[in-house]
Design an enzyme around this catalytic site. Structure first.
Site, mmCIF file in Angstrom:
data_model
loop_
_atom_site.group_PDB
_atom_site.id
_atom_site.type_symbol
_atom_site.label_atom_id
_atom_site.label_comp_id
_atom_site.label_asym_id
_atom_site.label_seq_id
_atom_site.Cartn_x
_atom_site.Cartn_y
_atom_site.Cartn_z
ATOM 1 N N GLU A 210 -3.589 1.817 2.615
ATOM 2 C CA GLU A 210 -4.689 2.618 2.375
ATOM 3 C C GLU A 210 -5.341 1.646 3.285
ATOM 4 O O GLU A 210 -6.481 1.255 2.350
ATOM 5 C CB GLU A 210 -4.663 2.798 1.281
ATOM 6 C CG GLU A 210 -3.846 3.370 0.656
ATOM 7 C CD GLU A 210 -3.961 4.385 -0.442
ATOM 8 O OE1 GLU A 210 -4.576 4.268 -1.359
ATOM 9 O OE2 GLU A 210 -3.373 5.132 -0.967
ATOM 10 N N GLU A 396 3.509 7.288 -0.526
ATOM 11 C CA GLU A 396 3.579 7.230 -2.538
ATOM 12 C C GLU A 396 3.099 8.978 -2.257
ATOM 13 O O GLU A 396 2.717 9.906 -1.123
ATOM 14 C CB GLU A 396 2.335 6.601 -2.669
ATOM 15 C CG GLU A 396 1.944 4.858 -2.736
ATOM 16 C CD GLU A 396 1.081 4.495 -3.061
ATOM 17 O OE1 GLU A 396 -0.040 4.827 -3.378
ATOM 18 O OE2 GLU A 396 0.592 2.957 -2.697
HETATM 19 C C1 GBH Z 1 -2.722 4.799 -3.596
HETATM 20 O O1 GBH Z 1 -4.676 5.317 -4.035
HETATM 21 C C2 GBH Z 1 -3.272 3.470 -4.081
HETATM 22 O O2 GBH Z 1 -2.465 3.222 -2.809
HETATM 23 C C3 GBH Z 1 -2.162 3.427 -5.261
HETATM 24 O O3 GBH Z 1 -2.276 1.761 -5.877
HETATM 25 C C4 GBH Z 1 -3.619 3.974 -6.833
HETATM 26 O O4 GBH Z 1 -2.751 3.687 -8.177
HETATM 27 C C5 GBH Z 1 -3.173 5.425 -6.617
HETATM 28 O O5 GBH Z 1 -3.053 5.543 -5.744
HETATM 29 C C6 GBH Z 1 -2.735 6.494 -7.480
HETATM 30 O O6 GBH Z 1 -4.646 6.262 -7.132
HETATM 31 O O7 GBH Z 1 -11.979 8.407 -4.591
HETATM 32 O O8 GBH Z 1 -13.992 8.315 -5.491
HETATM 33 O O9 GBH Z 1 -11.674 9.608 -6.512
HETATM 34 C C7 GBH Z 1 -5.115 6.296 -3.612
HETATM 35 C C8 GBH Z 1 -6.666 6.377 -3.409
HETATM 36 C C9 GBH Z 1 -8.371 5.035 -4.651
HETATM 37 C C10 GBH Z 1 -7.382 7.234 -5.421
HETATM 38 C C11 GBH Z 1 -9.831 5.355 -5.769
HETATM 39 C C12 GBH Z 1 -8.623 7.013 -6.103
HETATM 40 C C13 GBH Z 1 -10.564 7.005 -7.065
HETATM 41 C C14 GBH Z 1 -12.228 6.930 -6.560
HETATM 42 N N1 GBH Z 1 -7.092 5.783 -4.708
HETATM 43 N N2 GBH Z 1 -9.637 6.799 -5.687
HETATM 44 S S1 GBH Z 1 -12.139 8.127 -5.687
#
Ligand code: GBH
Length: 490
Positions: A210, A396
């Site tokens: 990512e 994922e």
């Molecule tokens: C993936 O991130 C990751 O690769 C993984 O490590 C993670 O555990 C999994 O998905 C689940 O989240 O975007 O403002 O809502 C996905 C991207 C980044 C989405 C942080 C959730 C939280 C803040 N993630 N985000 S927001």
């Protein structure tokens, strides 16, 4: 007006009324007036027989599961620093111990085997291999990942290794982090060390996890490590990452041309909020920046058009000849998929994209309040297939639901089963429509450290009691095990 509260009166009915139309003007920010156009019915569940050679797997990441944050010579990562800084992670939790997989990987591989998994996506912690991000390798770190890969092979599970799932050595952040062009060379050096050590047993590689998330959330929004708030630095970081991706690809191929090399890209289906041309174009720009900013340079040798004006090449530090460095014929595209985004044109957007995007709320919500909307997954996968034509691995997909063991020790997470069933049905339809998809990795095997959310979200098919480290296969895990055996989605 009481009938608005009756259960038979749907949101669609509501939007069809004068009040609903007015609410469209007043409740939502400008430009959301035609919300009613969104209410297309969802495609019903379709059974699907996945191809015989389709791989069923799970995904995890080093910092989220390993713990052992300072063992065997491992250096500090930006996530160690971030989580040790009070106020950054919900509940002040850290990944110091996490799922303790550094010591319990054998048990975890045994669970994967029990779940009939055929592929395991894991990541390598850079500071376990080079404490400060440069210099000779730490043998103990390499040995750990060799043991992990060997246990997987022994269990007949294909290892797929991610070189970078966000845990940058803190020393490299102190030297400027990803906006610093030198990082590309450092990353290539590290990638070579890992590929030389593991390339005899690991054939499949994701260069990055990512890139959009770790550049934007880390360097522009400041909500992930290293918690910086500079859009120019972020844009520069995206370019350095694109260069690093191209160079790491070539470095891995030079070690062994048979290695299969891609990246796991975060993606959201970008859907125009209305049928206006302005919103459609804005949705395309959102797709360009959010979904393919790190694919287009590799495969087409140029940046996609994501800004209203010119692409900010100067801010990004793009030099002549750079696009040749970014270019790399990736063997496959990894897609990490969680949710869709609705997009309005917003000419005043401060980042110059002219995009305002926001979460949809038509479908049910997970416990992370992410909308469940499988159709968007079908559309996104098919779009990527049509635009790039490469083999796709779902690297994922999953959801956070907080179900915990009941009094019998069972975890009845029916909502996760429904989530996966819906998304796999959509994936099946994308395959039937021509997309070349060869694997699905559920995020995640285990409940784990969910970044800034700490342990407050649970994405696992396996419940983890973080006090005792006891693992309990959830009902979804048992369900997935059956699917992994037959490939038959019913
Ligand atoms: C993936 O991130 C990751 O690769 C993984 O490590 C993670 O555990 C999994 O998905 C689940 O989240 O975007 O403002 O809502 C996905 C991207 C980044 C989405 C942080 C959730 C939280 C803040 N993630 N985000 S927001």
């Amino acid at each position: 007006m009481n009938h608005f509260r009756s259960s038979s009166f749907t949101r669609r009915d509501f939007l069809g009324t004068a009040l609903g139309a007015a609410a469209g003007f007043s409740v939502y920010p400008s430009g959301h007036r035609f919300l009613g156009e969104l209410l297309a019915p969802a495609t019903p569940f379709t059974p699907f027989q996945f191809p015989k050679d389709f791989l069923w797997g799970s995904a995890t990441a080093s910092y989220q599961i390993e713990g052992a944050w300072n063992e065997d010579g491992k250096g500090e990562s930006i996530w160690d620093r971030f989580s040790h800084t009070v106020g950054k992670v919900k509940g002040a939790y850290t990944g110091d111990v996490a799922c303790d997989s550094y010591h319990r990987y054998k048990e975890d591989v045994a669970i994967m085997k029990q779940l009939n998994l055929q592929s395991c996506r894991f990541s390598v912690s850079w500071p376990r291999i080079q404490a400060n991000g440069s210099g000779p390798a730490i043998q103990k770190g390499l040995d750990y990942y060799k043991r992990v890969a060997d246990s997987l092979l022994e269990a007949k599970i294909r290892p797929i290794c991610t070189l970078y799932h966000w845990d940058l050595p803190q020393a490299l952040e102190d030297a400027g982090g990803w906006p610093n062009r030198d990082l590309a060379a450092r990353f290539v050096d590290y990638s070579q060390i890992v590929a030389k050590a593991l390339g005899d047993r690991v054939q499949h590689w994701c260069i990055f996890n990512e890139p959009w998330v770790f550049t934007f959330l880390g360097y522009s929004w400041g909500i992930h490590a290293p918690a910086r708030n500079s859009l120019p630095d972020c844009m520069r970081a995206t370019h350095v990452v694109n260069i690093a991706q191209g160079q790491a690809f070539r470095a891995l191929k030079a070690i062994n041309s048979k290695l299969q090399v891609g990246t796991a890209f975060s993606m959201a289906n970008c859907e125009p909020a209305t049928s206006s041309d302005a919103d459609k174009q804005a949705a395309d720009r959102a797709h360009a920046l959010g979904n393919v900013w790190f694919i287009h340079p590799a495969l087409k040798g140029e940046y996609p058009k994501a800004f209203l004006g010119e692409t900010p090449f100067e801010t990004m530090g793009v030099k002549s000849g750079d696009m040749e460095l970014c270019k790399a014929p990736l063997d496959f595209l990894g897609i990490n998929y969680y949710r869709r985004q609705l997009v309005n044109a917003d000419p005043k957007a401060s980042d110059g994209t002219g995009v305002h995007n926001y979460d949809a709320h038509e479908g049910p919500l997970t416990d992370f309040a992410w909308e469940v909307w499988p159709d968007s997954f079908h559309d996104l996968v098919l779009r990527i297939h049509k635009e790039y034509g490469l083999p796709i691995e779902i690297t994922e997909n999953g959801a956070s639901y907080l179900d915990a063991p009941d009094e019998h020790g069972r975890v009845p997470d029916q909502r996760r089963i429904e989530f996966v069933r819906g998304y796999l049905s959509a994936l099946g339809r994308a395959i039937a429509d021509g997309a070349n998809v060869r694997a699905y990795h559920h995020w995640s095997l285990l409940d784990n450290f969910e970044w800034a959310e700490g342990y407050s979200q649970r994405f696992g098919m396996v419940y983890v009691d973080f006090r005792s480290q006891k693992r309990t296969i959830k009902d979804s895990g048992k369900w997935y095990a059956e699917l992994a055996k037959s490939g038959k989605l019913t």
